[in-house]
Scaffold this active site. Sequence first.
Site, PDB file in Angstrom:
ATOM      1  N   CYS A   1     -16.296  24.572  -5.182  1.00  0.00           N
ATOM      2  CA  CYS A   1     -15.310  25.189  -6.069  1.00  0.00           C
ATOM      3  C   CYS A   1     -15.745  26.612  -6.416  1.00  0.00           C
ATOM      4  O   CYS A   1     -16.917  26.956  -6.365  1.00  0.00           O
ATOM      5  CB  CYS A   1     -15.108  24.355  -7.330  1.00  0.00           C
ATOM      6  SG  CYS A   1     -16.505  24.374  -8.457  1.00  0.00           S
TER       7      CYS A   1
ATOM      8  N   GLU B   1     -23.083  19.873  -5.499  1.00  0.00           N
ATOM      9  CA  GLU B   1     -23.897  20.977  -4.988  1.00  0.00           C
ATOM     10  C   GLU B   1     -24.962  21.376  -5.994  1.00  0.00           C
ATOM     11  O   GLU B   1     -26.123  21.635  -5.645  1.00  0.00           O
ATOM     12  CB  GLU B   1     -23.031  22.220  -4.725  1.00  0.00           C
ATOM     13  CG  GLU B   1     -21.897  22.039  -3.752  1.00  0.00           C
ATOM     14  CD  GLU B   1     -20.612  21.582  -4.437  1.00  0.00           C
ATOM     15  OE1 GLU B   1     -20.680  20.692  -5.312  1.00  0.00           O
ATOM     16  OE2 GLU B   1     -19.552  22.102  -4.088  1.00  0.00           O
TER      17      GLU B   1
ATOM     18  N   LEU C   1       5.260  -6.927  -4.718  1.00  0.00           N
ATOM     19  CA  LEU C   1       4.616  -6.445  -3.488  1.00  0.00           C
ATOM     20  C   LEU C   1       5.678  -5.982  -2.500  1.00  0.00           C
ATOM     21  O   LEU C   1       5.556  -4.933  -1.871  1.00  0.00           O
ATOM     22  CB  LEU C   1       3.771  -7.553  -2.857  1.00  0.00           C
ATOM     23  CG  LEU C   1       2.468  -7.884  -3.592  1.00  0.00           C
ATOM     24  CD1 LEU C   1       1.870  -9.176  -3.060  1.00  0.00           C
ATOM     25  CD2 LEU C   1       1.467  -6.747  -3.465  1.00  0.00           C
TER      26      LEU C   1
ATOM     27  N   ARG D   1     -14.143  -8.864 -14.681  1.00  0.00           N
ATOM     28  CA  ARG D   1     -15.256  -9.668 -15.203  1.00  0.00           C
ATOM     29  C   ARG D   1     -16.308  -9.805 -14.101  1.00  0.00           C
ATOM     30  O   ARG D   1     -16.024 -10.446 -13.094  1.00  0.00           O
ATOM     31  CB  ARG D   1     -14.747 -11.042 -15.653  1.00  0.00           C
ATOM     32  CG  ARG D   1     -13.691 -10.925 -16.767  1.00  0.00           C
ATOM     33  CD  ARG D   1     -13.215 -12.271 -17.253  1.00  0.00           C
ATOM     34  NE  ARG D   1     -12.488 -13.020 -16.255  1.00  0.00           N
ATOM     35  CZ  ARG D   1     -11.176 -12.888 -16.019  1.00  0.00           C
ATOM     36  NH1 ARG D   1     -10.452 -11.987 -16.648  1.00  0.00           N
ATOM     37  NH2 ARG D   1     -10.589 -13.643 -15.121  1.00  0.00           N
TER      38      ARG D   1
ATOM     39  N   GLU E   1      -1.155  -6.372  -8.019  1.00  0.00           N
ATOM     40  CA  GLU E   1      -1.608  -7.737  -7.729  1.00  0.00           C
ATOM     41  C   GLU E   1      -0.479  -8.743  -7.529  1.00  0.00           C
ATOM     42  O   GLU E   1      -0.724  -9.932  -7.422  1.00  0.00           O
ATOM     43  CB  GLU E   1      -2.538  -8.218  -8.852  1.00  0.00           C
ATOM     44  CG  GLU E   1      -3.868  -7.488  -8.886  1.00  0.00           C
ATOM     45  CD  GLU E   1      -5.038  -8.377  -9.293  1.00  0.00           C
ATOM     46  OE1 GLU E   1      -4.972  -9.603  -9.092  1.00  0.00           O
ATOM     47  OE2 GLU E   1      -6.010  -7.829  -9.824  1.00  0.00           O
TER      48      GLU E   1
ATOM     49  N   TRP F   1      -7.135 -21.954  -7.909  1.00  0.00           N
ATOM     50  CA  TRP F   1      -7.614 -20.801  -7.155  1.00  0.00           C
ATOM     51  C   TRP F   1      -7.328 -20.962  -5.682  1.00  0.00           C
ATOM     52  O   TRP F   1      -7.588 -22.022  -5.115  1.00  0.00           O
ATOM     53  CB  TRP F   1      -9.123 -20.618  -7.349  1.00  0.00           C
ATOM     54  CG  TRP F   1      -9.482 -20.360  -8.772  1.00  0.00           C
ATOM     55  CD1 TRP F   1     -10.186 -21.187  -9.593  1.00  0.00           C
ATOM     56  CD2 TRP F   1      -9.145 -19.216  -9.550  1.00  0.00           C
ATOM     57  NE1 TRP F   1     -10.307 -20.619 -10.833  1.00  0.00           N
ATOM     58  CE2 TRP F   1      -9.677 -19.410 -10.835  1.00  0.00           C
ATOM     59  CE3 TRP F   1      -8.432 -18.039  -9.286  1.00  0.00           C
ATOM     60  CZ2 TRP F   1      -9.527 -18.480 -11.856  1.00  0.00           C
ATOM     61  CZ3 TRP F   1      -8.285 -17.112 -10.293  1.00  0.00           C
ATOM     62  CH2 TRP F   1      -8.831 -17.342 -11.563  1.00  0.00           C
TER      63      TRP F   1
HETATM   64  C1  AOF Z   1     -17.126  20.878  -6.136  1.00  0.00           C
HETATM   65  N1  AOF Z   1     -18.108  19.946  -6.195  1.00  0.00           N
HETATM   66  O1  AOF Z   1     -18.878  17.942  -6.808  1.00  0.00           O
HETATM   67  C2  AOF Z   1     -16.632  18.432  -7.266  1.00  0.00           C
HETATM   68  C3  AOF Z   1     -15.595  19.400  -7.134  1.00  0.00           C
HETATM   69  O2  AOF Z   1     -13.157  19.165 -13.965  1.00  0.00           O
HETATM   70  P1  AOF Z   1     -14.192  20.007 -13.268  1.00  0.00           P
HETATM   71  O3  AOF Z   1     -14.499  21.270 -13.909  1.00  0.00           O
HETATM   72  O4  AOF Z   1     -15.412  19.169 -12.936  1.00  0.00           O
HETATM   73  O5  AOF Z   1     -13.542  20.449 -11.867  1.00  0.00           O
HETATM   74  C4  AOF Z   1     -12.933  19.500 -11.096  1.00  0.00           C
HETATM   75  C5  AOF Z   1     -12.349  20.141  -9.866  1.00  0.00           C
HETATM   76  O6  AOF Z   1     -13.391  20.676  -9.065  1.00  0.00           O
HETATM   77  C6  AOF Z   1     -11.667  19.078  -9.018  1.00  0.00           C
HETATM   78  O7  AOF Z   1     -10.285  19.041  -9.239  1.00  0.00           O
HETATM   79  C7  AOF Z   1     -11.966  19.535  -7.610  1.00  0.00           C
HETATM   80  O8  AOF Z   1     -11.060  20.526  -7.210  1.00  0.00           O
HETATM   81  C8  AOF Z   1     -13.341  20.166  -7.762  1.00  0.00           C
HETATM   82  N2  AOF Z   1     -14.347  19.148  -7.617  1.00  0.00           N
HETATM   83  N3  AOF Z   1     -15.888  20.583  -6.541  1.00  0.00           N
HETATM   84  O9  AOF Z   1     -17.392  22.000  -5.703  1.00  0.00           O
HETATM   85  C9  AOF Z   1     -17.926  18.742  -6.749  1.00  0.00           C
HETATM   86  N4  AOF Z   1     -16.404  17.243  -7.871  1.00  0.00           N
HETATM   87 ZN    ZN Z   2     -17.982  22.781  -7.996  1.00  0.00          ZN
END
Ligand code: AOF
Ligand code: ZN
Length: 379
Positions: free
Chosen positions: A87, A64, A311, A219, A305, A182
């Site tokens: 967040c 964002e 598996l 690789r 793998e 292979w």
């Molecule tokens: C968002 N936008 O692009 C992402 C989110 O380790 P930090 O501080 O970067 O926080 C990671 C946490 O934030 C992650 O566990 C998830 O809950 C959220 N990630 N949130 O608004 C983002 N990557």
């Molecule tokens: Zn965020």
Amino acid sequence: ENHLDPRQLTLSFDTACMRRAVELARRGEGCVEPNPMVGAVVVSAHGDIVGEGFHERFGGPHAEVVALAAAGKAALGGTLYVTLEPCCHHGKTPPCTDAILAAGIRRVVIAADDPFHAVAGRGIAALRAAGLTVETSLCEEDALRLTAPFRMLITQGRPWVIAKWATSLDGMLAAPPGEDRWISSAESRALVHELRGRVDGILVGIGTVLADDPLLSARPEGPRRAVRVVLDSTARLPLDSKLVRTAREWPLLVVVGPAASSTRIGALEAAGCEVLEIRESTEGQRLGALLHTLGERRWTNLLVEGGAAVLETFFTEGLVDEAWAFTAAKVFGGGGGGGGAPRAAGIVLPKLPEPPPLLVEEVRHPGGDLFVRSLVRRA
Ligand code: AOF
Ligand code: ZN
């Protein structure tokens, strides 16, 4: 008469923007883990796309914030499309909800919630409390799939498990002795190396190491360097294997049981390996304990793998999330013995109490092989 339903127009523009955000998010694959992949698009009050962004690397700015910075003043009164609930906590970066309010966004469209305990609905609530229009669940299925490994780690405390195998057309897992070593084409192997370059770990059984002496590196190298993991309950891993000889370059984790001698463990440690002892009694419990430990290390993706027995155990324990199956247009024969190699499908599937429901996500023909990538669906 024939006129457009304006709501229909709005819906499809919203969907197009969110699909774009999902596409952007995917560019962070291999770089953002254990964080989720997230993408965002900003549309101005006039209806123009004025900013795009994605979470590019672990510890870096959130999607964002990148998209809003690109939009600048054009975000005022506009709409933000984001694949994950923004967040609202102070993590490595300040809350995205604050950045959204500061930019003057009026409407936020979200594809899926963030299961992380510090967010989990509070991001949406904060935006609504500030008077913004918040809409949820647009392209939710895509967004849930995009973040499935992150969600597995957050909710189950274990990495997403990808099982990979290659067989001949008659179901042989490895070429008989003397044949071209292979099974799959160079293009198929390139796909596997790409995958190896973005996961946290690549796991094999000791049988595979003793038979093939693999290196298990990517690789060319990808965005992350996977730890190579060997299930070796009695610590038989040879000190002159390629894995041990490269242990100081590429990390190597040897998983042993109580029967492993301390002399062998000491020798492996002296050669640069990390030795992890797991004492649980059943195979299933040992695997569960290992995955839990890897989850504590914040591993998001684990590639398994082989060989056939490993598996089989992962499938039997219901611990496979995604399957990468390569079938080469070759017939090896030898199923009745005499150099014949184990059958992948023959060993892995019939012993299961219930075959896992697979959803095919992708079918390709790399270098003339058949490649089927599928998802294991759970209730
Ligand atoms: C968002 N936008 O692009 C992402 C989110 O380790 P930090 O501080 O970067 O926080 C990671 C946490 O934030 C992650 O566990 C998830 O809950 C959220 N990630 N949130 O608004 C983002 N990557
Ligand atoms: Zn965020």
